[in-house]
Design a protein around this motif. Sequence first.
Motif, short mmCIF file in Angstrom:
data_model
loop_
_atom_site.label_atom_id
_atom_site.label_comp_id
_atom_site.label_asym_id
_atom_site.label_seq_id
_atom_site.Cartn_x
_atom_site.Cartn_y
_atom_site.Cartn_z
N THR A 170 -25.33 -16.37 8.41
CA THR A 170 -24.90 -15.77 7.15
C THR A 170 -26.03 -15.22 6.30
O THR A 170 -25.79 -14.66 5.24
CB THR A 170 -24.12 -16.78 6.28
N ILE A 173 -26.09 -11.31 5.00
CA ILE A 173 -24.78 -10.64 4.97
C ILE A 173 -23.98 -11.17 3.78
O ILE A 173 -24.20 -12.27 3.31
CB ILE A 173 -23.98 -10.81 6.28
N ASP A 174 -23.07 -10.33 3.29
CA ASP A 174 -22.31 -10.79 2.13
C ASP A 174 -21.10 -11.62 2.57
O ASP A 174 -20.84 -11.78 3.76
CB ASP A 174 -21.91 -9.62 1.23
N TYR A 175 -20.39 -12.14 1.59
CA TYR A 175 -19.31 -13.06 1.91
C TYR A 175 -18.20 -12.42 2.74
O TYR A 175 -17.60 -13.07 3.58
CB TYR A 175 -18.73 -13.66 0.64
N ALA A 176 -17.92 -11.15 2.47
CA ALA A 176 -16.85 -10.50 3.22
C ALA A 176 -17.21 -10.48 4.70
O ALA A 176 -16.39 -10.83 5.57
CB ALA A 176 -16.62 -9.09 2.70
N ALA A 178 -19.31 -12.46 6.16
CA ALA A 178 -19.35 -13.85 6.64
C ALA A 178 -17.95 -14.34 7.00
O ALA A 178 -17.77 -15.07 7.97
CB ALA A 178 -19.97 -14.75 5.58
N ASN A 179 -16.95 -13.86 6.24
CA ASN A 179 -15.57 -14.19 6.59
C ASN A 179 -15.18 -13.63 7.94
O ASN A 179 -14.50 -14.28 8.73
CB ASN A 179 -14.60 -13.64 5.53
N LEU A 180 -15.62 -12.41 8.22
CA LEU A 180 -15.34 -11.79 9.52
C LEU A 180 -15.99 -12.59 10.65
O LEU A 180 -15.37 -12.83 11.68
CB LEU A 180 -15.89 -10.36 9.55
N PHE A 205 -20.64 -22.33 4.53
CA PHE A 205 -20.19 -21.70 5.76
C PHE A 205 -19.94 -22.76 6.83
O PHE A 205 -18.91 -22.75 7.49
CB PHE A 205 -21.26 -20.70 6.24
#
Lengths: 251, 259
Positions: A170, A173-176, A178-180, A205
């Motif tokens: 992570t 990279i941004d949270y969006a 990281a969700n992917l 995470f």
Amino acid sequence: MLDVNIQSVSIILDDDNRLLLRNLNFKIEKGFIYSILGKNGSGKSTLIKSVTKLLLKQNYEVIGKALFNGTDLLNTNEEKLREIRKNNIRYVFQDMINSFDPLKKLEYYFNNFASDKSKTEKLLQYFLLPAYNNIKELYSYELSGGMAQRLSLVFALSADPEIIFLDEPTSGIDYAAANLVLLKLKEFTKESNKSVIIVTQDIKFASAVSDFVAMISEGTLSPFLPKDKFFSSELYEDHKSLLASFREIES
Amino acid sequence: MTELLRIENISYSVQQNKDKMVVSILKNISFSINEGEILGVCGESGGGKTTLAKIIAGIITPVEGKIVWNQNAVFSQSSINPLQILFQNNGEILNPFRRINDIVTEALRIKNKDKNSIIQLKEKLFDAVGINPELRNRKGYELSGGEQQRAALARLLAVNPKLLILDEPFSAQDVESQLNLVNLFKKMNKDFKVTILCISHDLNILRKLVNRVLIIKDGEIIECGKTEEILKSPSHPYTKFLLRAENYSLALDELHSKK
């Protein structure tokens, strides 16, 4: 599938060897995500590199065994080791942008590491990267850090390995994004019955993605515990203070 | 509350080499920073946060708009350079050929002529950022990432800036270091009377530090207000999206429909 019993990892110095890690004993089973937490400089990256003999042997001494489906990765011949690494194991390191040759277009890497075009196209789309025909024309220095990180995951996943090792997935990279990554790793382990090992300091995470969590402190690795148990118990001093800071940020 | 500076209708765009397309990075940004406050800027990567910082610092010139400093607030302090930035890769601001001690001393000499007061100020600075005497005699590359960041902070504070801009100071740090940094920045804000603008994509940690926050998306400010209030009742869908992303509770189609 992967059974690690490493007694010691030391760095070779002029006068003496210095012990970095000791008693690394763990088993990795199919279908699960394992996370290893640890502070800056605790030896997280060294740990995952030691398992598949990626540490330079003139600089590091690793004593012990790492059995991958019965083959000891630390004591097998180079050819066999290369074969296993190529077919079964993938790494995504922290600074992936530096592992691309800046003189080569990305097309080179696609040809070598992601030959299945339709699969690659799907993965690129999944990670919100440009389509194959556009991205293959780029050079690595035209990528942002986060794009390079996601692209490395595309390469790792398209090889369809048994295990993926991720070092700080992570960071950068941004949270969006990281969700992917999180959703993809779950799909990879649960639907394809593969394994993932993550080393990270991103507790949030780790707590969202993992099935099992362990922690490095004072040069050794704690046993892997089911996620809920890891986050609800206080095992020793370092674990306690780590969880305390985590709760303070979350509160 | 005195206003320290005001950003008025800033826009910035670049022309791409390949197809000569003009890409807009910032669109009509206006806000003000009050003296003594800690203001946060949050948004996703590529949203224009660092560009905004560089425009405020005068490193790049905006296509439109202007930055207005409150002359009284700035010059009453006789600041030579009222603004300092802590960049993401902060190790690079430390000259690799020089010791931390010398780097900070040189910065202090700009405004102080008296030897004794330089020594006193230096002690105060190093103590504040937690660089112990042994580390002071090292060069930048002999320090860990966290130590480099603190050494860089000592150097930035040495010129007594009015405004300190922090660009992603928390990335690549473990949670304990993040909390230590939050406390350090709060202490600096209080002890050195420096106004802070903190850029971060991480609302989770940002809320521990800042009283007021701007949310930026695609170069526009979409929400602005007290941190607590925005977190409690976000009004813009994107802020809601950000908050849910932080809890890893987004579904795949939500993530894909974003772009």
